[in-house]
Each structure stands twice: as C-alpha cells, then as structure tokens.
Design a protein around this motif. Structure first.
Motif, PDB file in Angstrom:
ATOM      1  N   VAL A 125      39.164  24.666   8.081  1.00 39.48           N
ATOM      2  CA  VAL A 125      39.182  23.804   7.796  1.00 39.48           C
ATOM      3  C   VAL A 125      40.168  23.047   7.544  1.00 39.48           C
ATOM      4  O   VAL A 125      41.495  23.514   7.531  1.00 39.48           O
ATOM      5  CB  VAL A 125      38.555  23.919   6.082  1.00 39.48           C
ATOM      6  CG1 VAL A 125      39.128  22.214   4.949  1.00 39.48           C
ATOM      7  CG2 VAL A 125      37.421  24.713   6.176  1.00 39.48           C
ATOM      8  N   ALA A 126      41.073  22.172   7.972  1.00 35.53           N
ATOM      9  CA  ALA A 126      42.242  20.869   8.056  1.00 35.53           C
ATOM     10  C   ALA A 126      42.007  19.950   6.366  1.00 35.53           C
ATOM     11  O   ALA A 126      41.374  19.814   6.181  1.00 35.53           O
ATOM     12  CB  ALA A 126      42.487  20.551   8.823  1.00 35.53           C
ATOM     13  N   LEU A 127      43.336  20.956   5.514  1.00 39.79           N
ATOM     14  CA  LEU A 127      43.373  20.224   4.478  1.00 39.79           C
ATOM     15  C   LEU A 127      44.511  18.481   4.542  1.00 39.79           C
ATOM     16  O   LEU A 127      45.108  19.216   5.722  1.00 39.79           O
ATOM     17  CB  LEU A 127      44.147  21.186   3.863  1.00 39.79           C
ATOM     18  CG  LEU A 127      43.184  22.091   3.033  1.00 39.79           C
ATOM     19  CD1 LEU A 127      44.064  23.379   1.690  1.00 39.79           C
ATOM     20  CD2 LEU A 127      41.644  21.759   2.117  1.00 39.79           C
ATOM     21  N   ALA A 128      44.434  17.524   4.171  1.00 43.78           N
ATOM     22  CA  ALA A 128      45.532  17.094   4.216  1.00 43.78           C
ATOM     23  C   ALA A 128      46.414  16.046   3.148  1.00 43.78           C
ATOM     24  O   ALA A 128      46.163  17.133   1.538  1.00 43.78           O
ATOM     25  CB  ALA A 128      44.552  15.202   4.371  1.00 43.78           C
ATOM     26  N   THR A 129      47.913  16.448   3.143  1.00 45.41           N
ATOM     27  CA  THR A 129      49.260  15.704   1.659  1.00 45.41           C
ATOM     28  C   THR A 129      49.286  14.743   2.545  1.00 45.41           C
ATOM     29  O   THR A 129      49.241  14.322   3.215  1.00 45.41           O
ATOM     30  CB  THR A 129      49.899  17.236   1.153  1.00 45.41           C
ATOM     31  OG1 THR A 129      50.832  17.240   3.061  1.00 45.41           O
ATOM     32  CG2 THR A 129      48.879  18.108   0.836  1.00 45.41           C
ATOM     33  N   PHE A 130      50.252  13.513   1.335  1.00 47.17           N
ATOM     34  CA  PHE A 130      50.782  12.745   1.304  1.00 47.17           C
ATOM     35  C   PHE A 130      51.857  12.960   0.411  1.00 47.17           C
ATOM     36  O   PHE A 130      51.777  13.282  -0.698  1.00 47.17           O
ATOM     37  CB  PHE A 130      49.272  10.975  -0.145  1.00 47.17           C
ATOM     38  CG  PHE A 130      48.322  11.244   1.320  1.00 47.17           C
ATOM     39  CD1 PHE A 130      48.410  11.317   2.638  1.00 47.17           C
ATOM     40  CD2 PHE A 130      46.862  11.814   1.200  1.00 47.17           C
ATOM     41  CE1 PHE A 130      47.570   9.752   3.521  1.00 47.17           C
ATOM     42  CE2 PHE A 130      46.012  11.605   1.731  1.00 47.17           C
ATOM     43  CZ  PHE A 130      46.164  10.980   3.384  1.00 47.17           C
TER      44      PHE A 130
END
Length: 270
Positions: A181-186
C-alpha cells in the motif's frame, strides 16, 4: 455603516452555521475530517487618518480550515478494512477520469476484475514488491489480485500487514505478495481540496504528494480489520452551534437598534 457591518456579521454567522451543520451531518462518515470557520477583522483608514480614530467595519471569513486530527478507530474484522494509525492518506485512482485521489476512509472491497477498490469504485494504488514482500520501486499501480496463481490454484483470500504488504492466498496453501500500500503525505494538508466521498485532491496550496510505505518515516502504520471514524466531536459542535446562533441573533439585534436610531433621527422636529 452599522447596517452593513452587522449584515456582514450575520452572513459570517450563517457561514459558520453551515460549516457546523456539515460537520454534524458527517459525524458517521468514515474518514471524514471536521472543519472550522476562521474570521478576520476589517478596518479602513488612509495615510492621513488618525490611528486612534480608525473605526473597524466588521469581519470577514478568512478561511474554512480542515482539521486532520486522528478519529476514533473501530474494529470491523474485515481484512480489507484499513485504518492509518498516524499520518498519511491512501492513494487511489478515480474510476471515472483516472485522476489521483487521497482518502482516509479505508473501507475497501474486491471488484469483479480483482481490483481492490473504495466504496466509490476508486482503485487502491500499490508499490511493486518482490517475492519476499520488499518494495522494489516507486511506480504506483492498481491493486489487482490474480484469480489463479502460476500453479493454477484458485484465489481464496487476502491479507494486509501493518507495513502495507498485500498478500493473496490460494487453494494450494501458497501466499504471494502482490504489492504494498502506497501512502501519501503533504507538506500542507489543510490546502487539500475536498471532492466528496471523503476524498481529497492535491492543489498548489497543499504541495506535491510524497509517497512512502506504512510504518516508515512520517507515515503511519496500517491496522487491518479496522476503520477510522469521523473526528467530529458532537458536544463541541453543539457548543459551536449555540455560539454561532447567538452571534447571528446579536448582529440581527444590532441592525434592529440601528433602524430604531435612524427612525428617531428622521422623526426629529425642529
């Protein structure tokens, strides 16, 4: 001037009431993040105005800020229900236009093509992995579970561990990793744009998404068999509701008072 100052105050209170109503209506929406209305003062004066005589002319809505605090986690027992215990967003691909969407709502299911999808049909994105479940690249791809393995055995189940490795189980007892699973942060998540269904899109205000695996760096771990509920606090929203109502009533009263004063001046007899 007092009429327009109070009128702006009423409009601001109405905006605040709308935001609170939206929060309350989504108190049972998985992955929903509450918002709050922030106001700023308006003043008017020129370079020649005595600074001790500058009169305020009301307030305006400065921003409707999203609160990305972690919501309560509910155990469900379903292997494809995922909760992020920390920072990050699930990365999905829109089923309609192929755009990239981000969500905290981890209620996923399998569709007829073997894709892991959200309730909106958006496809979960994974990193490629090797036979040992180690990430081998950063190119995102749709989560897809083969209906049969190389030996021809039928697919029987799926598991996802706390670092996001998705493994398919087959009738012959084999377990094969299919991705992570690829998680994204900003850098500025409050700049994300809401698009509905507890989904967000990246904007210039949020910055570019940075991708990583769960449980590494700033990315939270995954909890399989659980869902993150809305972070709306009903008690807090009800207090805000009362405050916004009183604000609206006070501004309406100010308009009524200004009307009476104007009427008195008009009726003066010399």
């Amino acid at each position: 001037m007092s009429f327009y100052t109070s009128l702006n105050g009423m409009k601001n209170a109405q905006t605040s009431l709308g935001v609170i109503a939206h929060n309350i209506s989504n108190s049972e929406t998985y992955g929903f993040k509450r918002s709050r209305t922030e106001f700023s003062e308006i003043v008017a004066g020129s370079a020649l105005t005595n600074p001790r005589m500058i009169q305020g002319i009301g307030a305006s809505v400065k921003s409707i800020t999203q609160n990305f605090a972690l919501g309560p986690v509910e155990q469900t027992g379903s292997a494809l229900d995922l909760a992020i215990t920390g920072d990050g967003f699930f990365t999905t691909r829109s089923a309609t236009d192929g755009s990239t969407l981000y969500t905290r709502a981890g209620s996923f299911t399998l569709n007829g093509n073997g894709n892991i999808v959200s309730n909106s049909g958006n496809r979960l994105q994974l990193f490629p992995v090797d036979a040992n479940g180690q990430v081998t690249g950063n190119t995102l791809a749709d989560a897809n579970l083969p209906p049969q393995n190389a030996a021809g055995s039928e697919f029987v189940g799926v598991t996802i561990d706390d670092v996001g490795v998705v493994s398919a189980s087959y009738a012959d007892g084999s377990v094969e990793p299919v991705g992570a699973v690829a998680l994204a942060t900003f850098i500025a998540p409050t700049g994300l744009k809401k698009v509905g269904d507890a989904n967000w899109e990246g904007t210039g205000l949020s910055g570019q998404a940075a991708y990583g695996s769960p449980g590494t760096g700033a990315y939270g771990s995954l909890l399989s068999g659980a869902l993150e509920r809305s972070n709306v606090d009903i008690a807090e929203e009800l207090v805000g509701l009362i405050t916004a109502q009183r604000n609206f009533q006070a501004n309406a009263k100010a308009i009524d008072t200004a009307t009476q004063i104007s009427q008195t001046v008009i009726n003066l007899r010399t």
